[in-house]
Write a protein that holds these residues in place. Sequence first.
Motif, PDB file in Angstrom:
ATOM      1  N   TRP A  44       0.838  -1.204   0.000  1.00 31.36           N
ATOM      2  CA  TRP A  44       0.000   0.000   0.000  1.00 31.36           C
ATOM      3  C   TRP A  44       0.872   1.252   0.000  1.00 31.36           C
ATOM      4  CZ3 TRP A  44      -4.733   0.273  -1.479  1.00 31.36           C
ATOM      5  CH2 TRP A  44      -5.648  -0.744  -1.219  1.00 31.36           C
ATOM      6  N   ASN A  45       1.937   1.230   0.801  1.00 30.97           N
ATOM      7  CA  ASN A  45       2.826   2.390   0.865  1.00 30.97           C
ATOM      8  C   ASN A  45       3.457   2.675  -0.500  1.00 30.97           C
ATOM      9  OD1 ASN A  45       4.667   4.355   2.403  1.00 30.97           O
ATOM     10  ND2 ASN A  45       6.146   2.976   1.437  1.00 30.97           N
ATOM     11  N   ASN A  46       3.981   1.641  -1.154  1.00 30.83           N
ATOM     12  CA  ASN A  46       4.607   1.849  -2.460  1.00 30.83           C
ATOM     13  C   ASN A  46       3.592   2.287  -3.504  1.00 30.83           C
ATOM     14  OD1 ASN A  46       6.796   0.645  -1.040  1.00 30.83           O
ATOM     15  ND2 ASN A  46       7.659  -0.019  -2.973  1.00 30.83           N
ATOM     16  N   LEU A  47       2.383   1.747  -3.408  1.00 27.33           N
ATOM     17  CA  LEU A  47       1.329   2.183  -4.326  1.00 27.33           C
ATOM     18  C   LEU A  47       1.053   3.668  -4.122  1.00 27.33           C
ATOM     19  CD1 LEU A  47      -0.938   1.721  -6.370  1.00 27.33           C
ATOM     20  CD2 LEU A  47      -2.399   0.988  -4.461  1.00 27.33           C
ATOM     21  N   GLY A  48       1.006   4.097  -2.865  1.00 23.26           N
ATOM     22  CA  GLY A  48       0.775   5.510  -2.589  1.00 23.26           C
ATOM     23  C   GLY A  48       1.844   6.395  -3.193  1.00 23.26           C
ATOM     24  N   VAL A  49       3.108   5.983  -3.077  1.00 22.10           N
ATOM     25  CA  VAL A  49       4.207   6.766  -3.641  1.00 22.10           C
ATOM     26  C   VAL A  49       4.070   6.861  -5.163  1.00 22.10           C
ATOM     27  CG1 VAL A  49       6.711   6.831  -3.982  1.00 22.10           C
ATOM     28  CG2 VAL A  49       5.778   6.250  -1.737  1.00 22.10           C
ATOM     29  N   ALA A  50       3.724   5.739  -5.803  1.00 24.23           N
ATOM     30  CA  ALA A  50       3.578   5.741  -7.266  1.00 24.23           C
ATOM     31  C   ALA A  50       2.417   6.631  -7.702  1.00 24.23           C
ATOM     32  CB  ALA A  50       3.387   4.311  -7.759  1.00 24.23           C
ATOM     33  N   ALA A  98      -2.306   1.472   4.359  1.00 24.53           N
ATOM     34  CA  ALA A  98      -1.051   0.983   4.950  1.00 24.53           C
ATOM     35  C   ALA A  98      -1.046   1.196   6.454  1.00 24.53           C
ATOM     36  CB  ALA A  98       0.142   1.694   4.307  1.00 24.53           C
ATOM     37  N   LEU A  99      -1.534   2.354   6.892  1.00 27.83           N
ATOM     38  CA  LEU A  99      -1.488   2.693   8.313  1.00 27.83           C
ATOM     39  C   LEU A  99      -2.565   1.968   9.118  1.00 27.83           C
ATOM     40  CD1 LEU A  99      -0.647   6.431   7.783  1.00 27.83           C
ATOM     41  CD2 LEU A  99       0.796   4.744   8.940  1.00 27.83           C
ATOM     42  N   LYS A 100      -3.629   1.535   8.465  1.00 30.63           N
ATOM     43  CA  LYS A 100      -4.599   0.673   9.152  1.00 30.63           C
ATOM     44  C   LYS A 100      -3.948  -0.656   9.524  1.00 30.63           C
ATOM     45  CE  LYS A 100      -8.783   2.425   6.876  1.00 30.63           C
ATOM     46  NZ  LYS A 100      -9.840   2.088   5.866  1.00 30.63           N
ATOM     47  N   LEU A 101      -3.109  -1.149   8.610  1.00 31.57           N
ATOM     48  CA  LEU A 101      -2.442  -2.425   8.855  1.00 31.57           C
ATOM     49  C   LEU A 101      -1.261  -2.266   9.806  1.00 31.57           C
ATOM     50  CD1 LEU A 101      -2.484  -3.785   5.190  1.00 31.57           C
ATOM     51  CD2 LEU A 101      -3.864  -4.603   7.094  1.00 31.57           C
ATOM     52  N   ARG A 102      -0.569  -1.129   9.715  1.00 29.00           N
ATOM     53  CA  ARG A 102       0.614  -0.877  10.560  1.00 29.00           C
ATOM     54  C   ARG A 102       0.608   0.569  11.028  1.00 29.00           C
ATOM     55  NH1 ARG A 102       6.013  -2.644   7.576  1.00 29.00           N
ATOM     56  NH2 ARG A 102       6.834  -1.268   9.200  1.00 29.00           N
ATOM     57  N   ALA A 125       5.249   5.308   5.962  1.00 30.31           N
ATOM     58  CA  ALA A 125       3.925   5.622   5.403  1.00 30.31           C
ATOM     59  C   ALA A 125       3.421   6.964   5.916  1.00 30.31           C
ATOM     60  CB  ALA A 125       2.940   4.506   5.753  1.00 30.31           C
ATOM     61  N   TRP A 126       3.656   7.279   7.193  1.00 36.40           N
ATOM     62  CA  TRP A 126       3.269   8.599   7.718  1.00 36.40           C
ATOM     63  C   TRP A 126       4.017   9.710   6.981  1.00 36.40           C
ATOM     64  CZ3 TRP A 126      -0.931   9.506  10.209  1.00 36.40           C
ATOM     65  CH2 TRP A 126      -1.465   8.594  11.128  1.00 36.40           C
ATOM     66  N   LEU A 127       5.313   9.528   6.771  1.00 33.93           N
ATOM     67  CA  LEU A 127       6.108  10.557   6.100  1.00 33.93           C
ATOM     68  C   LEU A 127       5.698  10.713   4.636  1.00 33.93           C
ATOM     69  CD1 LEU A 127       9.591   9.672   7.644  1.00 33.93           C
ATOM     70  CD2 LEU A 127       8.141  11.628   8.222  1.00 33.93           C
ATOM     71  N   ASN A 128       5.421   9.591   3.980  1.00 31.88           N
ATOM     72  CA  ASN A 128       4.974   9.674   2.589  1.00 31.88           C
ATOM     73  C   ASN A 128       3.585  10.295   2.486  1.00 31.88           C
ATOM     74  OD1 ASN A 128       7.291   8.592   1.421  1.00 31.88           O
ATOM     75  ND2 ASN A 128       6.587   6.493   1.647  1.00 31.88           N
ATOM     76  N   LEU A 129       2.727   9.984   3.462  1.00 29.17           N
ATOM     77  CA  LEU A 129       1.412  10.636   3.493  1.00 29.17           C
ATOM     78  C   LEU A 129       1.580  12.140   3.646  1.00 29.17           C
ATOM     79  CD1 LEU A 129      -1.671  10.713   3.721  1.00 29.17           C
ATOM     80  CD2 LEU A 129      -1.431  10.165   6.165  1.00 29.17           C
ATOM     81  N   GLY A 130       2.510  12.548   4.520  1.00 27.83           N
ATOM     82  CA  GLY A 130       2.772  13.970   4.676  1.00 27.83           C
ATOM     83  C   GLY A 130       3.192  14.612   3.369  1.00 27.83           C
ATOM     84  N   SER A 131       4.041  13.944   2.609  1.00 38.07           N
ATOM     85  CA  SER A 131       4.491  14.492   1.324  1.00 38.07           C
ATOM     86  C   SER A 131       3.334  14.646   0.352  1.00 38.07           C
ATOM     87  CB  SER A 131       5.574  13.587   0.723  1.00 38.07           C
ATOM     88  OG  SER A 131       6.739  13.626   1.502  1.00 38.07           O
TER      89      SER A 131
END
Length: 424
Positions: A273-279, A296-300, A306-312
Amino acid sequence: MAIQAGASLVKVRARLPQGELDRVGGGVVVAPGLVATNAHVAAGGSPILVSQGGVTWRATAIRVDPDLDLCLLTVPGLPLPPAEAGGGNLAAGAPVFALGFPGGHGPVVSQGRLRAIWHYRDGWLLQADVETHPGSSGGGLFDARGRLLGLTTFTAARSPRLSFAISISGLEALEGLPAETPGRPLRTGFTEAEDYLAALAEDPRNAAEWEPAARAWVAAEPGSPDAWFALGLALDQAERREIRGGGAGGTGVQEAVEAYRRALALRPEARVWNNLGVALDAQNRFVEAEHAFDEALKLRPDYALAWLNLGSTLLNALRFDAAATAFRKGLVLRPDEAEGWIRLAQCQRKLQDWRAEIEVLEVALRYRPLSQELWLDYGAAQAHLGRRAEAEDVLRRLVEWDSPLVDRLRRVLRRVSRRQPARP
């Protein structure tokens, strides 16, 4: 040849503090009184015991290269013969076999072929289709003549027949490192298989081999979520390399998105999920990217990246308050992430919260003390807050560096001085 190689194979048992299970793996004698194994097998154990045929010896010293996950044990009085080193003319397709202690049992031999040779830091990772399981770590990967090629280190997929061994090429440098007493907690570079895979994909020396290998894996195991994740990672990294090299990019990111979605359909995982978000963020699909990071954050919930990428993503979407919140949550979990502090400062600047920006930049400057851009931002924030003396201190620093940013800070000071803000 397996019998010959087996004469140099030992079981390694690292006794851990009370309440923790002992860590068990393999090891290979590589010189008189020296046993090579993986750092994640032995690090932190005391005592560290090596055994063969019912006889046990105790390691008295340990040398560790945490980044290569390699470890050398000094075992006085060990009478076993060293393995012959191989690897001079390695090529994909060559027959190999692994010897180790899967599940703590063995030694067990597994035959297969070398599938790929990957650059990894200053050494190599050898990919083979020998079967390994938990407990196989630290055992030997040998060529058809029984010569040691590497130490079996991790399995990249749910299939135990996609195995990687760290080459013995790093052992020579390891011998020159200072010895440690067994038992002191030691950092190891090993965490999970995906960390190795990400390192392989990001290394430009592997660029030519990575995507074809991932496509072959998908073709061989279309029902494997790990194979689809590997393909997404390969395409994603290839696209980023092209853009960093000045190219315009192409369809690689969208194909990566599709590969990540295939992986998630087979098995939802936070890292995918994290990598999908970045893409998705790279395609300016911010709403979809935010959803991916949320999943991603629901799972972890403690997934710092994931928090930092969400911030970006939220910063790119101009949602500065929400972005600042995400960055702060990520930085609590990973406080040494300099880029996270820098982007949090950008949020505070957009919100014109100069005091908060100054506090954040002071942290960022601990990690990047020579960054002229950060000092410019710091001086500008001080000026906006009415702290002219502090801003002029920064200006003098930039002048001493002969920085091209001097004029920019002077313009800020002139602009702010016209408003004559009150000093708090």
